[in-house]
Design a protein around this motif. Structure first.
Motif, PDB file in Angstrom:
ATOM      1  N   MET A   1       0.834  -1.206   0.000  1.00 29.63           N
ATOM      2  CA  MET A   1       0.000   0.000   0.000  1.00 29.63           C
ATOM      3  C   MET A   1       0.872   1.261   0.000  1.00 29.63           C
ATOM      4  O   MET A   1       2.039   1.225   0.401  1.00 29.63           O
ATOM      5  CB  MET A   1      -0.917  -0.004   1.223  1.00 29.63           C
ATOM      6  N   ALA A   2       0.298   2.356  -0.459  1.00 27.37           N
ATOM      7  CA  ALA A   2       1.069   3.578  -0.669  1.00 27.37           C
ATOM      8  C   ALA A   2       1.397   4.276   0.648  1.00 27.37           C
ATOM      9  O   ALA A   2       0.502   4.569   1.447  1.00 27.37           O
ATOM     10  CB  ALA A   2       0.292   4.528  -1.578  1.00 27.37           C
ATOM     11  N   ILE A   3       2.681   4.542   0.862  1.00 29.25           N
ATOM     12  CA  ILE A   3       3.138   5.268   2.038  1.00 29.25           C
ATOM     13  C   ILE A   3       3.354   6.725   1.655  1.00 29.25           C
ATOM     14  O   ILE A   3       4.211   7.040   0.822  1.00 29.25           O
ATOM     15  CB  ILE A   3       4.449   4.679   2.587  1.00 29.25           C
ATOM     16  N   ILE A   4       2.549   7.605   2.238  1.00 30.03           N
ATOM     17  CA  ILE A   4       2.731   9.040   2.033  1.00 30.03           C
ATOM     18  C   ILE A   4       2.779   9.714   3.398  1.00 30.03           C
ATOM     19  O   ILE A   4       2.334   9.145   4.410  1.00 30.03           O
ATOM     20  CB  ILE A   4       1.609   9.664   1.174  1.00 30.03           C
ATOM     21  N   ARG A   5       3.337  10.914   3.430  1.00 31.19           N
ATOM     22  CA  ARG A   5       3.453  11.650   4.678  1.00 31.19           C
ATOM     23  C   ARG A   5       3.210  13.139   4.429  1.00 31.19           C
ATOM     24  O   ARG A   5       3.540  13.667   3.363  1.00 31.19           O
ATOM     25  CB  ARG A   5       4.849  11.478   5.281  1.00 31.19           C
ATOM     26  N   PRO A   6       2.662  13.848   5.440  1.00 35.28           N
ATOM     27  CA  PRO A   6       2.681  15.312   5.394  1.00 35.28           C
ATOM     28  C   PRO A   6       4.109  15.793   5.631  1.00 35.28           C
ATOM     29  O   PRO A   6       4.956  15.024   6.100  1.00 35.28           O
ATOM     30  CB  PRO A   6       1.750  15.708   6.540  1.00 35.28           C
ATOM     31  N   PHE A   7       4.384  17.031   5.319  1.00 31.16           N
ATOM     32  CA  PHE A   7       5.750  17.546   5.475  1.00 31.16           C
ATOM     33  C   PHE A   7       5.703  19.055   5.674  1.00 31.16           C
ATOM     34  O   PHE A   7       4.672  19.698   5.431  1.00 31.16           O
ATOM     35  CB  PHE A   7       6.614  17.179   4.266  1.00 31.16           C
ATOM     36  N   ARG A   8       6.825  19.595   6.090  1.00 29.04           N
ATOM     37  CA  ARG A   8       6.927  21.042   6.300  1.00 29.04           C
ATOM     38  C   ARG A   8       7.313  21.690   4.973  1.00 29.04           C
ATOM     39  O   ARG A   8       8.471  21.821   4.642  1.00 29.04           O
ATOM     40  CB  ARG A   8       7.950  21.352   7.386  1.00 29.04           C
ATOM     41  N   GLY A   9       6.302  22.070   4.223  1.00 31.55           N
ATOM     42  CA  GLY A   9       6.547  22.600   2.895  1.00 31.55           C
ATOM     43  C   GLY A   9       7.222  23.959   2.914  1.00 31.55           C
ATOM     44  O   GLY A   9       6.977  24.791   3.796  1.00 31.55           O
ATOM     45  N   LEU A  10       8.096  24.168   1.952  1.00 28.84           N
ATOM     46  CA  LEU A  10       8.688  25.480   1.706  1.00 28.84           C
ATOM     47  C   LEU A  10       7.848  26.132   0.619  1.00 28.84           C
ATOM     48  O   LEU A  10       7.715  25.588  -0.484  1.00 28.84           O
ATOM     49  CB  LEU A  10      10.140  25.330   1.248  1.00 28.84           C
ATOM     50  N   ARG A  11       7.279  27.308   0.930  1.00 33.12           N
ATOM     51  CA  ARG A  11       6.321  27.889  -0.007  1.00 33.12           C
ATOM     52  C   ARG A  11       6.355  29.415   0.055  1.00 33.12           C
ATOM     53  O   ARG A  11       6.951  30.001   0.976  1.00 33.12           O
ATOM     54  CB  ARG A  11       4.912  27.366   0.274  1.00 33.12           C
ATOM     55  N   PRO A  12       5.723  30.080  -0.916  1.00 34.64           N
ATOM     56  CA  PRO A  12       5.809  31.538  -0.986  1.00 34.64           C
ATOM     57  C   PRO A  12       4.922  32.221   0.050  1.00 34.64           C
ATOM     58  O   PRO A  12       3.871  31.696   0.447  1.00 34.64           O
ATOM     59  CB  PRO A  12       5.302  31.870  -2.397  1.00 34.64           C
ATOM     60  N   THR A  13       5.352  33.402   0.455  1.00 33.02           N
ATOM     61  CA  THR A  13       4.432  34.255   1.198  1.00 33.02           C
ATOM     62  C   THR A  13       3.244  34.547   0.282  1.00 33.02           C
ATOM     63  O   THR A  13       3.420  34.728  -0.936  1.00 33.02           O
ATOM     64  CB  THR A  13       5.142  35.547   1.650  1.00 33.02           C
ATOM     65  N   PRO A  14       2.012  34.540   0.792  1.00 41.40           N
ATOM     66  CA  PRO A  14       0.833  34.600  -0.082  1.00 41.40           C
ATOM     67  C   PRO A  14       0.825  35.733  -1.097  1.00 41.40           C
ATOM     68  O   PRO A  14       0.390  35.540  -2.237  1.00 41.40           O
ATOM     69  CB  PRO A  14      -0.316  34.731   0.918  1.00 41.40           C
ATOM     70  N   ALA A  15       1.316  36.896  -0.730  1.00 37.97           N
ATOM     71  CA  ALA A  15       1.272  38.039  -1.642  1.00 37.97           C
ATOM     72  C   ALA A  15       2.162  37.839  -2.874  1.00 37.97           C
ATOM     73  O   ALA A  15       1.975  38.517  -3.893  1.00 37.97           O
ATOM     74  CB  ALA A  15       1.686  39.308  -0.910  1.00 37.97           C
ATOM     75  N   THR A 192      -7.055  15.278  10.475  1.00 37.27           N
ATOM     76  CA  THR A 192      -7.317  15.124   9.043  1.00 37.27           C
ATOM     77  C   THR A 192      -6.120  14.518   8.331  1.00 37.27           C
ATOM     78  O   THR A 192      -6.258  13.626   7.476  1.00 37.27           O
ATOM     79  CB  THR A 192      -7.664  16.481   8.416  1.00 37.27           C
ATOM     80  N   ASN A 193      -4.934  14.981   8.685  1.00 41.17           N
ATOM     81  CA  ASN A 193      -3.726  14.444   8.069  1.00 41.17           C
ATOM     82  C   ASN A 193      -3.547  12.963   8.387  1.00 41.17           C
ATOM     83  O   ASN A 193      -3.174  12.169   7.514  1.00 41.17           O
ATOM     84  CB  ASN A 193      -2.500  15.236   8.521  1.00 41.17           C
ATOM     85  N   ASP A 194      -3.824  12.584   9.612  1.00 40.50           N
ATOM     86  CA  ASP A 194      -3.730  11.165   9.985  1.00 40.50           C
ATOM     87  C   ASP A 194      -4.728  10.329   9.188  1.00 40.50           C
ATOM     88  O   ASP A 194      -4.432   9.202   8.779  1.00 40.50           O
ATOM     89  CB  ASP A 194      -3.990  10.988  11.482  1.00 40.50           C
ATOM     90  N   ASN A 195      -5.904  10.889   8.972  1.00 41.21           N
ATOM     91  CA  ASN A 195      -6.939  10.187   8.201  1.00 41.21           C
ATOM     92  C   ASN A 195      -6.492   9.998   6.744  1.00 41.21           C
ATOM     93  O   ASN A 195      -6.660   8.912   6.165  1.00 41.21           O
ATOM     94  CB  ASN A 195      -8.244  10.978   8.267  1.00 41.21           C
ATOM     95  N   ILE A 196      -5.924  11.049   6.164  1.00 38.94           N
ATOM     96  CA  ILE A 196      -5.440  10.944   4.783  1.00 38.94           C
ATOM     97  C   ILE A 196      -4.341   9.887   4.676  1.00 38.94           C
ATOM     98  O   ILE A 196      -4.352   9.034   3.782  1.00 38.94           O
ATOM     99  CB  ILE A 196      -4.920  12.311   4.295  1.00 38.94           C
ATOM    100  N   THR A 197      -3.405   9.934   5.599  1.00 40.05           N
ATOM    101  CA  THR A 197      -2.308   8.964   5.594  1.00 40.05           C
ATOM    102  C   THR A 197      -2.844   7.542   5.682  1.00 40.05           C
ATOM    103  O   THR A 197      -2.410   6.646   4.942  1.00 40.05           O
ATOM    104  CB  THR A 197      -1.351   9.233   6.765  1.00 40.05           C
ATOM    105  N   ALA A 198      -3.804   7.328   6.577  1.00 36.83           N
ATOM    106  CA  ALA A 198      -4.366   5.988   6.775  1.00 36.83           C
ATOM    107  C   ALA A 198      -5.145   5.514   5.555  1.00 36.83           C
ATOM    108  O   ALA A 198      -5.097   4.327   5.201  1.00 36.83           O
ATOM    109  CB  ALA A 198      -5.260   5.983   8.014  1.00 36.83           C
TER     110      ALA A 198
END
Length: 413
Positions: A1-15, A192-198
């Motif tokens: 089964m597929a193993i995925i994880r949440p992570f600390r994304g590097l992303r732009p300031t919204p503006a 929610t993240n735990d639910n998605i992972t499961a």
């Protein structure tokens, strides 16, 4: 089964999200990237196509290019253009093109899944492209190129993702200059993240690489090197790679066309004559016409278009043999034009269908190439069938649109 994880994304300031977002590094050359980034110091092309900040003529595979990418990435972080989330999150990414939407989950996927075949492949990769991404990852210490995965629809996952988008505001929502709308939600709720992972761990036996074979292969090779050097542990970020996973029902594949630099010593008349052994060849004039069905090809040669229809007996009906890319490869590229390995032969290039048939005309009329072939696109089910059978398509068989934007979520190692 597929193993995925949440992570600390590097992303732009919204503006700055719309200014940072850049087309994937491998769909345009340095001149195009430089033009698109002109006057925009926030463009992620300064990271993904950092040769635009170096003297013209710089080898795009040279170490100064990777060093410049790392320098620019760190500058974006230090100046606050990009920031890293404090806690691990999933990210929901919706793209809308010509009224059609597709919604995927940005996550990190297990490299062990890639190595073991839970993440399935349908293409070989090119060694020079692998080395490029390896050097980029190692020098920047980041995965900035997203691997586009697909999976057979799971209603529970689709519903959960849809509910989040209904009840929460997006972090980013903008329409790019090409008319494609990009909307991203940050899923920062642990339950929610735990639910998605499961759900992925119990409901998704396989995911399939739709786009990004080189990015995935390179991440695996970097992880292996770090593991052999005993520089990473079990929970290290380098054991995962940046992916966005979409349900198959929402995806559309476009054609992926070919241009060839020469006729392998043949004259125009020789080529047309030899093609008649395996195809019904019909002149169709000077205006571009795309293939209208499977086993039909359009060829542009010396200012004219021709329809080629593969004759019975020239292909097999197994999952690979029936593909148009295989028919063209076996009966034209290899047999007549002498191109044995499309991964390494410098005489062939590939043009995504989003560029249209006029791009094929442009390439041939310029003298850069001698002949062009337009193909009918494969289906997502064909892709899954081939991956499930353990086979691979010829290189550059599928072109997916719309494309994810680089820079909106990256994975730091």
């Amino acid at each position: 089964m597929a193993i995925i994880r949440p992570f600390r994304g590097l992303r732009p300031t919204p503006a700055l999200a719309d200014k940072v977002a850049a087309r994937p590094y491998d769909v345009l050359g340095a001149p195009e990237a430089k033009l698109e980034a002109a006057g925009n110091p926030y463009s992620f092309y300064h990271v993904s196509k950092s040769e635009i900040d170096l003297p013209e003529g710089t080898d795009v595979y040279s170490q100064p290019v990777y060093d410049k990418a790392a320098e620019n990435l760190q500058r974006f972080i230090s100046e606050g253009t990009l920031f890293q989330d404090d806690t691990p999150c999933y990210y929901i990414y919706r793209l809308v093109m010509n009224g059609r939407s597709q919604t995927g989950l940005v996550c990190i996927s297990s490299i062990s899944d890639y190595n073991s075949g839970i993440i399935k492949k349908h293409e070989f990769t090119r060694p020079d492209k692998e080395k490029d991404r390896i050097n980029n990852i190692k020098t920047t210490n980041a995965q900035t190129g997203n691997v586009f995965l697909a999976y057979n629809d799971v209603p529970a996952i689709n519903s959960l993702i849809d509910q989040w988008t209904v009840h929460h505001s997006p972090a980013y929502d903008f329409t790019a200059t090409d008319g494609i709308q990009h909307t991203i939600w940050v899923v920062d709720d642990n339950a929610t993240n735990d639910n998605i992972t499961a759900l992925f761990d119990t409901k998704v036996p396989h995911t399939y690489i739709a786009d990004g074979h080189h990015r995935a292969a390179s991440a695996s090779m970097v992880q292996k090197e770090l593991e052999e050097q005993q520089r990473i542990g079990l929970d290290d970020p380098a054991n995962y790679f940046l992916t966005t996973i979409f349900p198959a029902s929402q995806l559309v594949i476009l054609d992926y066309n070919r241009v060839v630099k020469d006729l392998n010593g043949l004259s125009k008349e020789d080529l047309l004559s030899k093609l008649e052994y395996d195809f019904v060849v019909e002149p169709i004039g000077h205006l571009p016409q795309a293939p209208s069905m499977l086993h039909e090809f359009s060829m542009y040669l010396d200012g004219s278009w021709y329809r080629l229809v593969a004759q019975e007996g020239t292909f097999s009906y197994d999952p690979i043999g029936i593909l148009d890319v295989t028919i063209l490869s076996n009966n034209v590229l290899d047999k007549l034009l002498g191109i044995k390995d499309q991964r390494t032969d410098k005489r062939i290039d590939f043009v995504g269908g989003i560029r249209g048939l006029q791009e094929l005309v442009k390439r041939v009329d310029s003298g850069e190439h001698k002949v062009a072939f337009a193909l009918y696109p494969v289906t997502i089910q064909q892709l899954f069938d081939i991956a499930d059978s353990g086979n691979v398509m010829p290189p550059k068989s599928t072109w997916f649109e719309p494309k994810l934007r680089d820079g909106l979520v990256s994975h730091l190692l």
